[in-house]
Design an enzyme around this catalytic site. Structure first.
Site, mmCIF file in Angstrom:
data_model
loop_
_atom_site.group_PDB
_atom_site.id
_atom_site.type_symbol
_atom_site.label_atom_id
_atom_site.label_comp_id
_atom_site.label_asym_id
_atom_site.label_seq_id
_atom_site.Cartn_x
_atom_site.Cartn_y
_atom_site.Cartn_z
ATOM 1 N N GLU A 282 38.008 9.727 14.877
ATOM 2 C CA GLU A 282 38.870 9.366 13.751
ATOM 3 C C GLU A 282 38.038 8.545 12.773
ATOM 4 O O GLU A 282 37.358 7.602 13.182
ATOM 5 C CB GLU A 282 40.057 8.534 14.236
ATOM 6 C CG GLU A 282 41.001 9.244 15.173
ATOM 7 C CD GLU A 282 42.102 8.311 15.648
ATOM 8 O OE1 GLU A 282 42.991 7.983 14.827
ATOM 9 O OE2 GLU A 282 42.076 7.906 16.820
ATOM 10 N N ARG A 502 36.408 6.655 31.012
ATOM 11 C CA ARG A 502 36.100 5.882 29.807
ATOM 12 C C ARG A 502 34.964 4.915 30.104
ATOM 13 O O ARG A 502 34.844 4.404 31.220
ATOM 14 C CB ARG A 502 37.352 5.119 29.372
ATOM 15 C CG ARG A 502 37.243 4.392 28.037
ATOM 16 C CD ARG A 502 38.483 3.550 27.820
ATOM 17 N NE ARG A 502 38.437 2.856 26.537
ATOM 18 C CZ ARG A 502 39.082 3.268 25.451
ATOM 19 N NH1 ARG A 502 39.826 4.348 25.512
ATOM 20 N NH2 ARG A 502 38.999 2.602 24.324
ATOM 21 N N LYS A 512 39.057 -0.096 19.070
ATOM 22 C CA LYS A 512 38.847 -0.189 17.622
ATOM 23 C C LYS A 512 39.710 -1.269 16.999
ATOM 24 O O LYS A 512 39.317 -1.911 16.026
ATOM 25 C CB LYS A 512 39.124 1.161 16.965
ATOM 26 C CG LYS A 512 37.955 2.133 17.029
ATOM 27 C CD LYS A 512 38.202 3.325 16.137
ATOM 28 C CE LYS A 512 37.041 4.305 16.197
ATOM 29 N NZ LYS A 512 37.288 5.491 15.358
#
Length: 771
Positions: A282, A502, A512
């Site tokens: 993103e 992860r 983020k």
């Protein structure tokens, strides 16, 4: 900033009153200023100083009070004045005692306790002298002498410290470590090339069976296929006809997601049977080291299979996206060593996505809903259908068209997929496919006022781009049924989906949201602050993409749990790479002037210094020139007024070797305002090098008479957070390490560094790596 305007210029703001208070207990200015940045630390430290009732104290006591303020257990605050009194009265003298005290109080909480037991648990009244430490260290080293001589500098120093601490649990840990290091140097001397190499670990061999013991052949186990090729776990594209997952509905029916023969054949014809992956960030922030793992998997698999990897920007939220982030991502992907097959945007497919949404409505599998976000949440919690779920298809088609044409206000309608509100999987609770946002799109402009959600767009664009392997982190595993539900509902090709663990690294945050807060609230100096594990921050710190990719390969791409990986493991790979690529040079951080009295002031001797430890003598490119004049500078910490047999620095009447130069002997000391302040050393050098001192110091000289050495600013970085896992803390910002950055504005460097350019990497001799 320079303020012009004479008498009209505003006076500089006065420092906060707490700064003077914090400095009064001996804290250095940087630590005091950092404490003021954090309101919680400011309040706690102010309260502790008030409880201490001091108008000034030694730095040692001040540092202990600071630790009390930042680490005292919240469940035992009633006992903090008691602990503060022990610190101020020097009943608790060092960090080992204080750590034991904090642990004791954490266990007892607010309850009363026996002072006698507290004293015993914290070593109150026990005083371990330096002489006792030295004596014990000598005994421990003698007991371990065979291992020390065999392993040399590969010996486990932590184990040696532990043996000393067993005998003196209340000894100052810092002094113990310093004494061990000094004595080891006295035993082993300078490190050799072999000492710098990492020892090879011996693999444990399984015991031989009884019948085979007579003819045992010792052989190391061959590496597994996955160790040799981490991508071997993934199937080939032509195998993508198998059932991916089963979607269980509350009415008892089951959808078995898979590609039909016809769909798979069309897909293979379009791709030529090649692997197609995608890296889909993103564009709402800078990439961090977790994205490096995603790139390693997405781009790496495509490269290993001679396939292609898209760089696809998942730009479905126009409010959070910036061109700055897009530019950064494209640049950092290339820096990491990856080359996209094609750069695409989810917004490239907005028309396709809209058309498919209309088709979904026509199939009776989507509807326009008017519930507020709060009502949607409530109905999902109760697993209740929306009142508009069963509205006529024609009505939803018209309303969806009205949404597209901007005839419905923002927040008044959404398009939801008609999945299964009674499912055991909350990601099947009629997820939102479209919402209204009257916001221009950075890439698509102002054509659209409805935007698809991630849950709707992600899987469809994967299918439209003929992605063979859709790879993501484990938190998306629960969304797999929704992913395949939508593709099956539309009759689209279904990529193979696989989730991996992860990447979580200690002493930092990776979300983020948290990174954005650190940047926007100026807790750090931008997205590329070297203390962050953003890829821009790591690069600015001097870390190479090779080291990062080596680290990622080392931890693997398995589906194991999301365990926390210690940052030391990353730093190991960084050191391994920089030791090969960062040339050596000399820099003095805290200079002390040394005047060579038997060298004429106009004399300049050009010497050769090694850029690499193993530089061949016949390779001029592996050396750089350093001037030696009658004024040189050494580290202030490399000089003592009082010598000892296990000290290898400079002292009055003692000789040391200046690396790549000559032995010097201290002949005189020039003091400042008092006898504790040394401002200059007088020394004589041995031009024939007859003296053979054990100590070797780095140094920087005046390049020519009366000309100061090159001044450089050096920034020293430590871990950004004190805790290993700050993300778990409710008040995670209070865990920021106030000593994570130290700026040294007036370090001195050899002249060769004047030609350094942005991105050059160096290793300061005896100090460490720098960028």
């Amino acid at each position: 900033m320079v303020v012009e305007g004479g008498d009209d210029a505003a006076p500089p703001p006065s420092p906060p009153p707490e700064l003077e208070l914090f400095l009064s207990i001996g804290l250095d200015k940087r630590t005091a200023e950092n404490a003021l940045v954090n309101n919680k630390v400011t309040a706690n430290l102010t309260a502790v100083i008030k409880e201490a009732g001091v108008n000034g104290c030694s730095k040692a006591i001040g540092n202990l009070l600071y630790t009390v303020a930042t680490k005292h257990p919240a469940n035992a605050l009633v006992h903090r004045p008691f602990l503060v009194d022990y610190v101020v009265s020097s009943k608790i003298k060092n960090s080992a005692q204080l750590d034991a005290a904090l642990s004791f109080l954490s266990n007892v909480g607010p309850e009363s306790f026996s002072v006698e037991k507290f004293d015993e648990a914290c070593g109150v009244g026990v005083d371990v002298s330096v002489e006792e430490i030295q004596s014990t260290v000598t005994a421990v080293l003698e007991e371990n002498m065979n291992a020390i001589l065999e392993q040399r500098y590969h010996i486990n120093v932590g184990n040696l410290c532990g043996q000393v601490r067993k005998r003196h649990p209340w000894a100052d840990a810092k002094i113990v470590k310093e004494v061990i290091d000094e004595k080891l140097f006295g035993i082993l001397g300078e490190k050799t090339e072999a000492d710098d190499k990492k020892p090879l670990k011996k693999k444990k061999e399984k015991p031989a069976k009884l019948e085979d013991q007579k003819n045992v052949v010792v052989a190391s186990a061959p590496p597994s296929e996955e160790e040799v090729n981490p991508y071997s776990i993934f199937p080939q594209p032509e195998e993508n006809f198998k059932v991916h997952t089963e979607i269980f509905f509350s009415d008892g029916s089951i959808w078995r997601a898979h590609n039909t023969k016809e769909i798979l054949e069309r897909h293979l014809k379009a791709t030529g049977g090649k692997v197609f992956t995608r890296f889909p960030p993103e564009p709402n922030g800078y990439l961090h080291i977790g994205h490096a793992k995603a790139m390693f998997i997405d781009f790496g698999l495509a490269k290993e299979r001679d396939g292609n990897c898209y760089l696809r920007f998942d730009d479905t939220n126009p409010e959070a996206e910036k061109q700055e982030y897009i530019d950064h991502i494209m640049e950092i992907v290339e820096w990491m060593g990856w080359k996209p097959f094609k750069v695409t945007y989810t917004s490239d497919y907005f028309q396709d996505l809209y058309n498919l949404a209309v088709e979904l409505i026509r199939k009776g599998l989507a509807y326009v809903d008017h519930q507020t976000p709060e009502e949607i949440k409530e109905y999902r919690e109760k697993q209740m259908n929306s009142p508009w779920r069963d509205r006529p298809i024609a009505e939803s088609l018209k309303l969806f068209d009205d949404m597209k044409r901007g005839l419905i206000d923002e927040g008044k309608a959404t398009l939801r997929m008609k999945q299964d509100m009674q499912s055991e999987n909350k990601n099947m609770y009629d997820l939102i496919a479209y919402r209204i946002k009257f916001t221009p799109h950075p890439h698509a402009g102002d054509k659209w006022c409805i935007y698809p959600s991630y849950d709707y767009a992600h899987c469809i664009v994967d299918s439209l781009e003929n992605i063979t392997h859709s790879l993501c982190t484990l938190e998306f595993e629960i969304r797999r049924p929704s992913y395949y539900w939508l593709l099956a509902a539309l009759g689209l090709y279904q990529p193979y989906v696989w989730e991996y663990s992860r990447l979580n690294i200690s002493n930092t945050v990776m979300s983020k949201r948290k990174l954005n807060r650190l940047v926007t609230e100026k807790w750090v100096d931008g997205w590329d602050d070297p203390r962050l594990l953003t890829l821009a921050g790591l690069r600015r710190r001097g870390v190479s993409s090779t080291a990062i990719n080596s680290f990622i390969r080392g931890i693997g791409i398995t589906r194991s749990d999301n365990s926390l990986i210690r940052i030391d493991r990353l730093e190991y790979h960084i050191r391994e790479e920089l030791n090969k690529t960062a040339c050596r040079t000399m820099v003095v951080l805290n200079p002390l002037k040394v005047v060579i009295t038997n060298l004429e002031s106009g004399s300049i001797i050009d010497l050769d210094a090694k850029m690499w430890p193993d530089a061949p003598s016949d390779d001029a490119s592996s050396y750089y020139k350093v001037p030696f004049t009658n004024v040189v500078y050494i580290e202030r910490t490399d000089f003592r007024l009082k010598d000892s047999k296990d000290y290898y620095g400079l002292a009055p009447g003692k000789s040391v070797l200046l690396r790549y130069a000559f032995p010097i002997k201290c002949t005189d000391v020039v003091y400042g305002d008092n006898s504790d302040t040394v401002v200059e050393i007088r020394a004589e050098y041995d031009p024939l090098k007859k003296t053979k001192p054990k100590g070797v110091l780095h140094w920087v000289a005046q390049p020519s008479p009366g000309v100061d050495p090159l001044k450089v600013e050096v920034r020293l970085f430590e871990k950004l957070f004190l805790s290993e896992n700050p993300a778990e803390l409710e008040d995670w910002l209070s865990d920021l390490n106030p000593q994570s950055k130290e700026v040294i504005p007036d370090a001195l460097a050899v002249p060769a560094l004047a030609s350094a350019v942005l991105g050059d990497k160096f290793q300061f001799e005896r100090l460490g790596l720098a960028n």
